[in-house]
Design an enzyme around this catalytic site. Structure first.
Site, PDB file in Angstrom:
ATOM      1  N   TYR A 205       0.825  -1.215   0.000  1.00 57.42           N
ATOM      2  CA  TYR A 205       0.000   0.000   0.000  1.00 57.42           C
ATOM      3  C   TYR A 205       0.864   1.273   0.000  1.00 57.42           C
ATOM      4  O   TYR A 205       0.473   2.294   0.548  1.00 57.42           O
ATOM      5  CB  TYR A 205      -0.923   0.033   1.229  1.00 57.42           C
ATOM      6  CG  TYR A 205      -1.676  -1.251   1.488  1.00 57.42           C
ATOM      7  CD1 TYR A 205      -2.593  -1.742   0.563  1.00 57.42           C
ATOM      8  CD2 TYR A 205      -1.473  -1.978   2.663  1.00 57.42           C
ATOM      9  CE1 TYR A 205      -3.289  -2.924   0.800  1.00 57.42           C
ATOM     10  CE2 TYR A 205      -2.162  -3.155   2.900  1.00 57.42           C
ATOM     11  CZ  TYR A 205      -3.068  -3.628   1.966  1.00 57.42           C
ATOM     12  OH  TYR A 205      -3.754  -4.787   2.209  1.00 57.42           O
TER      13      TYR A 205
ATOM     14  N   TYR B 129     -14.272  -5.550   3.938  1.00 60.72           N
ATOM     15  CA  TYR B 129     -12.907  -5.909   3.537  1.00 60.72           C
ATOM     16  C   TYR B 129     -12.687  -7.376   3.898  1.00 60.72           C
ATOM     17  O   TYR B 129     -12.847  -7.766   5.057  1.00 60.72           O
ATOM     18  CB  TYR B 129     -11.844  -5.052   4.241  1.00 60.72           C
ATOM     19  CG  TYR B 129     -10.453  -5.517   3.878  1.00 60.72           C
ATOM     20  CD1 TYR B 129      -9.850  -5.125   2.685  1.00 60.72           C
ATOM     21  CD2 TYR B 129      -9.764  -6.408   4.702  1.00 60.72           C
ATOM     22  CE1 TYR B 129      -8.608  -5.599   2.316  1.00 60.72           C
ATOM     23  CE2 TYR B 129      -8.509  -6.890   4.336  1.00 60.72           C
ATOM     24  CZ  TYR B 129      -7.937  -6.485   3.154  1.00 60.72           C
ATOM     25  OH  TYR B 129      -6.705  -6.961   2.783  1.00 60.72           O
TER      26      TYR B 129
ATOM     27  N   ASP C 196     -16.675 -13.620   8.722  1.00 59.49           N
ATOM     28  CA  ASP C 196     -15.237 -13.377   8.605  1.00 59.49           C
ATOM     29  C   ASP C 196     -14.797 -12.741   9.928  1.00 59.49           C
ATOM     30  O   ASP C 196     -14.919 -11.536  10.119  1.00 59.49           O
ATOM     31  CB  ASP C 196     -14.984 -12.442   7.417  1.00 59.49           C
ATOM     32  CG  ASP C 196     -13.517 -12.035   7.295  1.00 59.49           C
ATOM     33  OD1 ASP C 196     -12.725 -12.363   8.207  1.00 59.49           O
ATOM     34  OD2 ASP C 196     -13.164 -11.376   6.298  1.00 59.49           O
TER      35      ASP C 196
ATOM     36  N   LYS D 182      -5.399 -13.626  11.781  1.00 62.96           N
ATOM     37  CA  LYS D 182      -4.791 -12.576  12.606  1.00 62.96           C
ATOM     38  C   LYS D 182      -4.471 -13.008  14.050  1.00 62.96           C
ATOM     39  O   LYS D 182      -3.389 -13.514  14.295  1.00 62.96           O
ATOM     40  CB  LYS D 182      -5.656 -11.315  12.586  1.00 62.96           C
ATOM     41  CG  LYS D 182      -5.647 -10.642  11.203  1.00 62.96           C
ATOM     42  CD  LYS D 182      -6.035  -9.174  11.252  1.00 62.96           C
ATOM     43  CE  LYS D 182      -5.694  -8.447   9.983  1.00 62.96           C
ATOM     44  NZ  LYS D 182      -6.742  -8.423   8.972  1.00 62.96           N
TER      45      LYS D 182
HETATM   46  C1  LIG Z   1      -6.903  -8.837   7.511  1.00 59.45           C
HETATM   47  C2  LIG Z   1      -8.217  -9.344   7.079  1.00 59.45           C
HETATM   48  C3  LIG Z   1      -8.339 -10.313   6.072  1.00 59.45           C
HETATM   49  C4  LIG Z   1      -7.148 -10.803   5.262  1.00 59.45           C
HETATM   50  O1  LIG Z   1      -6.218 -11.465   6.030  1.00 59.45           O
HETATM   51  P1  LIG Z   1      -4.710 -11.639   5.467  1.00 59.45           P
HETATM   52  O2  LIG Z   1      -4.066 -12.528   6.484  1.00 59.45           O
HETATM   53  O3  LIG Z   1      -4.119 -10.277   5.425  1.00 59.45           O
HETATM   54  O4  LIG Z   1      -4.811 -12.267   4.150  1.00 59.45           O
HETATM   55  C5  LIG Z   1      -9.588 -10.804   5.788  1.00 59.45           C
HETATM   56  N1  LIG Z   1     -10.673 -10.376   6.453  1.00 59.45           N
HETATM   57  C6  LIG Z   1     -10.603  -9.445   7.427  1.00 59.45           C
HETATM   58  C7  LIG Z   1     -11.839  -9.046   8.139  1.00 59.45           C
HETATM   59  C8  LIG Z   1      -9.371  -8.885   7.764  1.00 59.45           C
HETATM   60  O5  LIG Z   1      -9.308  -7.939   8.698  1.00 59.45           O
END
Ligand SMILES: *Cc1c(COP(=O)(O)O)cnc(C)c1O
Length: 427
Positions: free
Chosen positions: A9, A137, A240, A269
């Site tokens: 980015y 996202y 997610d 994460k």
């Molecule tokens: C960070 C994130 C992703 C992507 O995860 P990466 O490990 O960076 O590929 C997907 N969904 C959400 C909600 C996120 O915050």
């Protein structure tokens, strides 16, 4: 000589050299120069224990002495098996199966493929699109870009490459909204489902907190309503929880605020406490059992090389243990009270002309401004005061490590406020 490292980015024309991090302990990381910075974002929200946690480091060392990696194709190992059992124990009731992968984006790709194949296997081959939300996202891979906000989601350039999905408006009702306020958001969702459910395999959302798309927060009633709508229209519900999982919203999972079990849930994460990249896509029996059968279409055709990596599974197990033994949910409550007191309840900040809104949920706080211009220079301003802040667009936020002390947290909120209140009105 400039480094060959290409940063994410980044504005390559105007970027200044990235400071070199040589270590860290607790909520701070340390630069080559000796400068110690208090990380207000815990490295894109994953380093929930902070840096250099001795238990996590020891777990990786021990596992490295036993087994660093082995494929999960046709083989298994103790850390993968134990972590899967733990994830089933702590996630909402009914999520009984765990598919590993190596990042949040890939975890979401797995979820989408799983949902589509489930629909094909259960006699709904026409359901081949996703329903996502504006401000969403879900990651940067090609499949994930297609379910990010198509206007503000930073992937507009790739239109044409991406499959077309459906989008419903982002929820507008806040966390503590009345049922009437939520009803408005739910009828918008219903409208899309009524028209297109024949084509929709799954509704996917970041429950309660749309993170990278602008830290948009909503009500648990929205999750309950979405669950009911999915059942009514034969659509799977995918949560997610890559950002919200492991305490970020104040409960272990955002789904726990609503007592809702999604059909598929994605974790990454905080899963490993940020110490190694990994992800888990969990599914209910209903989803999993649809894949039991004799046809060539029954096998789930996905298998990242590093899925179930023993080092990652082992450190995830230790991360969970620390989370439970050291009462992280209690720590998150303390941080939440402090963020509310220092930001949400600060009249001068809320009245500042550059500030559009201030929101707090769990260990997350955001100051939304009217334009990204208002935050130009804030990272340097914070660094001079010993804090690492990295805004997203027009959102200045903190998602601290849960071990951040009250004094450290106040240092962060003081800097966030000072940017607006002390800098002689130049923003
Ligand atoms: C960070 C994130 C992703 C992507 O995860 P990466 O490990 O960076 O590929 C997907 N969904 C959400 C909600 C996120 O915050």
């Amino acid at each position: 000589m400039t480094s060959p490292v290409w940063h994410p980015y980044a504005d390559l024309k105007h970027q200044s050299p990235a400071p070199k991090v040589v270590g860290g302990d607790g909520a701070h990381f340390v630069l080559e120069s000796g400068e110690r910075l208090l990380d207000a974002t815990c490295s894109w929200w994953c380093m929930i224990h902070g840096y250099g946690n001795p238990r996590l480091v020891a777990a990786i060392r021990e596992q490295a002495g036993e087994l660093c990696h082995v494929m999960l194709g046709g083989l298994t190992h103790e850390p993968a098996d134990r972590l899967a059992r733990e994830l089933v124990r702590i996630t909402p009731t009914g999520l009984d199966h765990v598919f590993y992968s190596d990042s949040g984006s890939v975890g979401m790709e797995v979820a989408m493929k799983m949902a589509l194949q489930y629909q094909v296997l259960t006699g709904n081959p026409g359901k081949r699109r996703m329903l996502s939300l504006m401000k969403a996202y879900h990651g940067d891979t090609t499949g994930c870009m297609a379910v990010c906000d198509p206007e503000e989601g930073m992937h507009g350039l790739f239109t044409g490459l991406l499959p077309r999905h459906y989008f419903a408006p982002a929820p507008t009702a806040p966390y503590d909204a009345t049922p009437e306020q939520v009803e408005h958001d739910l009828s918008a969702l219903r409208e899309v489902l009524e028209r297109h459910h024949d084509e929709i395999a799954a509704l996917l959302m970041e429950p309660l907190l749309q993170a990278a798309g602008g830290l948009n927060m909503t009500s648990p009633d929205y999750l309950r309503g979405a669950r009911a709508l999915c059942d009514e229209f034969g659509v799977l519900l995918i949560f997610d929880e890559v950002a919200t999982g492991f305490g970020r919203t104040g409960k272990l999972f955002a789904a726990d605020h609503a007592d809702v079990t999604p059909d598929i849930m994605v974790l990454s994460k905080g899963l490993t406490g940020g110490y190694l990249g990994h992800a888990a896509t969990l599914a209910t029996n209903r989803v999993h059992d649809a894949f039991i059968g004799d046809s060539e279409h029954h096998a789930f055709m996905h298998g990242p090389t590093f899925m179930g990596n023993p080092l990652a599974c082992r450190v995830a197990l230790e991360s969970l243990r620390v989370f439970e033994e050291e009462d992280y949910l209690g720590k998150i409550t303390t941080l939440n009270q402090l963020l509310r007191r220092e930001l949400l309840e600060d009249p001068a900040l809320n009245a500042h002309p550059a500030v559009a809104d201030v929101r707090v949920l769990g260990a997350t706080a955001v100051i939304e401004t009217h334009s990204a211009e208002a935050l130009k220079g804030v990272a340097g301003f914070a660094r001079e005061r010993g804090v690492w802040l990295r805004p997203i667009g027009r959102w200045l936020y903190t998602m601290p490590a849960y071990i951040t002390s009250e004094t450290e947290m106040v240092q962060v909120t003081d800097v966030m406020k000072a940017w607006f209140l002390e800098s002689s009105g130049q923003h």
